[in-house]
Scaffold this motif. Structure first.
Motif, mmCIF file in Angstrom:
data_model
loop_
_atom_site.group_PDB
_atom_site.id
_atom_site.type_symbol
_atom_site.label_atom_id
_atom_site.label_comp_id
_atom_site.label_asym_id
_atom_site.label_seq_id
_atom_site.Cartn_x
_atom_site.Cartn_y
_atom_site.Cartn_z
ATOM 1 N N ARG A 180 0.798 -1.236 0.000
ATOM 2 C CA ARG A 180 0.000 0.000 0.000
ATOM 3 C C ARG A 180 0.829 1.285 0.000
ATOM 4 O O ARG A 180 0.343 2.331 -0.395
ATOM 5 C CB ARG A 180 -0.919 0.021 1.227
ATOM 6 C CG ARG A 180 -2.007 -1.008 1.152
ATOM 7 C CD ARG A 180 -3.294 -0.336 0.805
ATOM 8 N NE ARG A 180 -4.378 -1.295 0.805
ATOM 9 C CZ ARG A 180 -5.366 -1.225 -0.041
ATOM 10 N NH1 ARG A 180 -5.422 -0.273 -0.925
ATOM 11 N NH2 ARG A 180 -6.318 -2.122 0.000
ATOM 12 N N PHE A 181 2.082 1.254 0.493
ATOM 13 C CA PHE A 181 2.873 2.472 0.655
ATOM 14 C C PHE A 181 4.138 2.433 -0.184
ATOM 15 O O PHE A 181 4.841 1.428 -0.202
ATOM 16 C CB PHE A 181 3.250 2.667 2.130
ATOM 17 C CG PHE A 181 2.061 2.854 3.025
ATOM 18 C CD1 PHE A 181 1.434 4.086 3.119
ATOM 19 C CD2 PHE A 181 1.547 1.781 3.746
ATOM 20 C CE1 PHE A 181 0.326 4.253 3.926
ATOM 21 C CE2 PHE A 181 0.439 1.939 4.558
ATOM 22 C CZ PHE A 181 -0.175 3.181 4.645
ATOM 23 N N VAL A 201 -6.779 2.026 -4.085
ATOM 24 C CA VAL A 201 -7.567 0.988 -4.759
ATOM 25 C C VAL A 201 -6.595 0.072 -5.485
ATOM 26 O O VAL A 201 -5.693 0.538 -6.181
ATOM 27 C CB VAL A 201 -8.567 1.603 -5.768
ATOM 28 C CG1 VAL A 201 -9.297 0.521 -6.540
ATOM 29 C CG2 VAL A 201 -9.540 2.525 -5.064
ATOM 30 N N ASN A 202 -6.798 -1.248 -5.342
ATOM 31 C CA ASN A 202 -5.938 -2.229 -6.007
ATOM 32 C C ASN A 202 -6.807 -3.390 -6.460
ATOM 33 O O ASN A 202 -7.209 -4.219 -5.648
ATOM 34 C CB ASN A 202 -4.839 -2.699 -5.055
ATOM 35 C CG ASN A 202 -3.864 -3.641 -5.711
ATOM 36 O OD1 ASN A 202 -3.854 -3.799 -6.928
ATOM 37 N ND2 ASN A 202 -3.033 -4.269 -4.908
ATOM 38 N N THR A 203 -7.138 -3.423 -7.762
ATOM 39 C CA THR A 203 -7.935 -4.522 -8.307
ATOM 40 C C THR A 203 -7.161 -5.198 -9.435
ATOM 41 O O THR A 203 -6.056 -4.778 -9.779
ATOM 42 C CB THR A 203 -9.286 -4.009 -8.852
ATOM 43 O OG1 THR A 203 -9.057 -3.241 -10.021
ATOM 44 C CG2 THR A 203 -10.041 -3.194 -7.810
ATOM 45 N N GLU A 204 -7.752 -6.194 -10.032
ATOM 46 C CA GLU A 204 -7.122 -6.912 -11.144
ATOM 47 C C GLU A 204 -6.887 -6.014 -12.354
ATOM 48 O O GLU A 204 -5.916 -6.180 -13.070
ATOM 49 C CB GLU A 204 -7.980 -8.110 -11.558
ATOM 50 C CG GLU A 204 -7.999 -9.239 -10.561
ATOM 51 C CD GLU A 204 -6.675 -9.972 -10.509
ATOM 52 O OE1 GLU A 204 -6.049 -10.172 -11.562
ATOM 53 O OE2 GLU A 204 -6.265 -10.330 -9.382
ATOM 54 N N SER A 205 -7.788 -5.059 -12.595
ATOM 55 C CA SER A 205 -7.700 -4.263 -13.818
ATOM 56 C C SER A 205 -7.245 -2.822 -13.621
ATOM 57 O O SER A 205 -6.861 -2.169 -14.582
ATOM 58 C CB SER A 205 -9.051 -4.258 -14.533
ATOM 59 O OG SER A 205 -10.032 -3.687 -13.689
ATOM 60 N N ILE A 207 -3.804 5.574 -6.951
ATOM 61 C CA ILE A 207 -2.724 5.882 -6.026
ATOM 62 C C ILE A 207 -2.760 7.373 -5.695
ATOM 63 O O ILE A 207 -2.768 8.211 -6.596
ATOM 64 C CB ILE A 207 -1.360 5.510 -6.649
ATOM 65 C CG1 ILE A 207 -1.333 4.015 -6.950
ATOM 66 C CG2 ILE A 207 -0.224 5.911 -5.726
ATOM 67 C CD1 ILE A 207 -0.203 3.577 -7.835
ATOM 68 N N LEU A 208 -2.783 7.706 -4.405
ATOM 69 C CA LEU A 208 -2.722 9.091 -3.940
ATOM 70 C C LEU A 208 -1.262 9.439 -3.682
ATOM 71 O O LEU A 208 -0.512 8.617 -3.155
ATOM 72 C CB LEU A 208 -3.548 9.247 -2.666
ATOM 73 C CG LEU A 208 -4.993 8.755 -2.755
ATOM 74 C CD1 LEU A 208 -5.681 8.890 -1.403
ATOM 75 C CD2 LEU A 208 -5.758 9.505 -3.830
ATOM 76 N N ARG A 209 -0.853 10.680 -4.063
ATOM 77 C CA ARG A 209 0.555 11.044 -3.978
ATOM 78 C C ARG A 209 0.729 12.452 -3.425
ATOM 79 O O ARG A 209 -0.095 13.327 -3.669
ATOM 80 C CB ARG A 209 1.219 11.007 -5.358
ATOM 81 C CG ARG A 209 0.511 10.196 -6.323
ATOM 82 C CD ARG A 209 0.927 10.160 -7.751
ATOM 83 N NE ARG A 209 1.422 11.326 -8.406
ATOM 84 C CZ ARG A 209 2.335 11.286 -9.353
ATOM 85 N NH1 ARG A 209 2.854 10.151 -9.706
ATOM 86 N NH2 ARG A 209 2.737 12.374 -9.934
#
Length: 125
Positions: free
Chosen positions: A16-17, A43-47, A51-53
């Motif tokens: 996540r980081f 958010v982390n999905t297959e497709s 990412i917040l920065r």
């Protein structure tokens, strides 16, 4: 700043980081800035991923200014902070298409605010 390129090198010690080093180079009316960012994978999905920065750096951004009787350029900066996000469309495990809007606030002797939109590819290894 009609055109620029953004090169970024990420390191993800956790799923996540992450942290990154980046360089932003203006192609027309040359100017550059460099810095670092902290990243959070929201958010982390297959497709796809989101990412917040956020981060900061040192450098300049050049702008075209209308003086009424002609045009001139200014160099804003030299310090900055940035907030943004990255949307990744996963074409494969190692290849993604990116859409990255960023807000840049230049501070120092010539302050200003900017909005960058970067479209690109990401290659992982």
């Amino acid at each position: 700043a009609p055109f620029h390129t953004l090169v970024e090198l990420d390191f993800w010690p956790h799923e996540r980081f992450g942290i990154s080093a980046f360089g932003r180079i203006q192609i027309v009316e040359f100017a550059h800035l460099e810095g670092g960012r902290l990243k959070f994978r929201a958010v982390n999905t297959e497709s796809h991923d989101l990412i917040l920065r956020g981060g900061g750096g040192f450098g300049r951004v050049r702008h075209l200014v209308d003086l009424g009787v002609g045009l001139d350029t200014t160099l804003e900066g030299p310090y900055m902070y940035t907030l943004g996000l990255t949307y990744e469309f996963k074409i494969s495990r190692r290849f993604q298409f990116l859409v990255t809007p960023d807000f840049l606030h230049m501070i120092g002797d010539s302050p200003s605010t900017h909005f960058d939109l970067n479209l690109g590819i990401q290659i992982g290894f």
